[in-house]
Design an enzyme around this catalytic site. Structure first.
Site, PDB file in Angstrom:
ATOM      1  N   SER A 138       0.965  -1.343   0.028  1.00 29.53           N
ATOM      2  CA  SER A 138      -0.101   0.011  -0.190  1.00 29.53           C
ATOM      3  C   SER A 138       1.053   1.191  -0.078  1.00 29.53           C
ATOM      4  CB  SER A 138      -1.029  -0.014   1.203  1.00 29.53           C
ATOM      5  OG  SER A 138      -1.854  -0.933   1.094  1.00 29.53           O
ATOM      6  N   GLU A 382      -6.579  -1.865  -6.417  1.00 28.03           N
ATOM      7  CA  GLU A 382      -6.822  -0.271  -6.702  1.00 28.03           C
ATOM      8  C   GLU A 382      -6.679   0.441  -5.291  1.00 28.03           C
ATOM      9  OE1 GLU A 382      -7.543   1.558  -9.493  1.00 28.03           O
ATOM     10  OE2 GLU A 382      -6.630  -0.293 -10.380  1.00 28.03           O
ATOM     11  N   THR A 384      -6.171  -0.761  -1.177  1.00 25.39           N
ATOM     12  CA  THR A 384      -7.274  -1.780  -0.129  1.00 25.39           C
ATOM     13  C   THR A 384      -8.132  -0.745   0.551  1.00 25.39           C
ATOM     14  OG1 THR A 384      -5.707  -0.905   1.835  1.00 25.39           O
ATOM     15  CG2 THR A 384      -5.011  -2.885   0.415  1.00 25.39           C
TER      16      THR A 384
END
Length: 405
Positions: A138, A382, A384
């Site tokens: 991320s 796309e 989290t």
């Protein structure tokens, strides 16, 4: 007056795409869920011939068509229908994908023409984007893949994982992969740039194709770059390392365009599950009684109505984010809201649908268990669920990434 009705053109397109989903996708959905690493070439070739690529590529690198002011909204409506047919098959369709979205967001006019015009004809092609790494998920600013200048080339070294359509874009078509790499690790976000690596470029290797829980008709690949040389002008935007992270933000703008698309896909899966539940109940003589006070409804009726309400809320958020793009408005907040809401809703709806139908829903007799598996990816890729909620909080509260992380 606020009007939530779709235009006649979009409604017509919706009906046509739904027919494709019902007649061409549903019949082969189970087959290619089980044959994960095989491609439904008849379907893919048909979709390529019909569209010459995905709607994402329409108008890429060109001036917006005045007669199509609703392009992004129309795209979201169509993708909901395709994912109602099958999300994995939808993701496997030849298209510009995330790679094309990155070029459209951060590329120069010359780059848009050079890299995206190929999607208007010829053989089926795919484009992909490679961001995630074994040690970087991320937090995109922690990218370790490097790009060093060597004369009139960039030399890329590193490993990327979980790349959607990575196999088709890197090896199986005349497509490309947009690779995120850093010019200077000490510069943090400011040093990160995106590079277009053409399919078949020496030094780019597909080393693994994942076996997945859901969306199994779509390939997800690991890409390794070993002294992979790409032309100097394949860097998206300026090659200079800025003192701020504005360049990084430019590439991140890709997600403002693609998150509503992912949300629309999630809504399609959720709607498929809800439709099946309602149709099954109706077949067994169980009607949902609308218009009654909540205390007069059965638990089942309240569950179905709640599923309907949550799905419609997600859809309206998605349409809003798409409408804002169509009207040239910044939609960073709205795109993340749509993605977060749709991901949560589709997960809840598919699980509740399986619960309502009991052993039948849990069995492989229906596609419902597959839709529950397909749904889960929508809270992962796309951005989290947690990352999108974090973005929403930052935008609403006015905090920077350093102030709220």
């Amino acid at each position: 007056m606020i009007d939530f009705e779709l235009s006649e053109a979009i409604q017509t397109q919706r009906q046509m795409v739904h027919a494709v989903a019902e007649q061409a996708m549903r019949p082969i959905a189970r087959e290619y869920d089980e044959r994960e690493h095989e491609k439904p070439w008849d379907f893919l070739n048909m979709m390529w011939q019909v569209s010459s690529g995905h709607p994402v590529s329409e108008g890429a690198g060109k001036k917006p068509k005045q007669e199509r002011p609703e392009r992004n909204l129309a795209m979201c409506v169509s993708i909901e229908e395709l994912s109602w047919g099958d999300a994995g098959l939808y993701l496997s369709i030849p298209n510009t994908g995330l790679g094309g979205a990155a070029v459209a967001a951060a590329g120069t006019p010359e780059q848009k023409e050079r890299f995206l015009s190929r999607f208007s004809g010829g053989k089926p092609k795919w484009a992909a984007m490679a961001i995630t790494e074994p040690g970087c998920g991320s937090d995109s600013s922690a990218i370790q893949t490097t790009a060093q200048r060597d004369g009139d080339h960039w030399v890329i070294n590193g490993t990327k994982i979980f790349c959607t359509s990575g196999l088709m874009a890197a090896e199986k078509s005349e497509g490309f992969v947009v690779v995120w790499a850093t010019l200077d690790r000490s510069a943090g976000r400011a040093g990160i740039k995106a590079f277009v690596v053409e399919a078949g470029t020496p030094g780019m290797y597909v080393t693994k194709v994942e076996n997945k829980l859901g969306i199994r008709a779509s390939d997800t690949a690991t890409l390794v770059f070993e002294d992979c040389r790409v032309p100097l002008d394949n860097i998206l935007g300026s090659p200079e390392v800025p003192k701020t992270s504005e360049g990084f933000k430019g590439v991140m703008a890709t997600f403002d365009a693609t998150r509503p698309i992912v949300a629309a896909s999630a809504i399609g899966v959720g709607r498929a599950a809800l439709d099946l539940v309602k149709d099954t109940l109706k077949e067994h003589g169980i009607e949902i009684r609308y218009g009654l006070s909540p205390h007069k409804l059965t638990v089942l009726e309240r569950d179905v109505m709640e599923m309907e309400a949550q799905l419609e809320a997600a859809r309206l958020l998605t349409w809003r984010a798409a409408w804002m793009m169509d009207n040239g408005l910044r939609n960073n907040l709205e795109a993340s809201m749509a993605k977060a809401k749709a991901g949560l809703v589709v997960t809840q709806i598919t699980q509740k649908a399986v619960e309502i139908l009991g052993p039948l829903g849990y069995s492989r007799q229906l596609l419902l268990e597959k839709w529950m598996r397909d749904a889960k990816i929508n809270v992962i890729f796309e951005g989290t669920q947690q990352i999108n909620q974090l973005i929403v909080a930052r935008r609403i509260l006015g905090y920077s990434s350093k102030e709220l992380s």
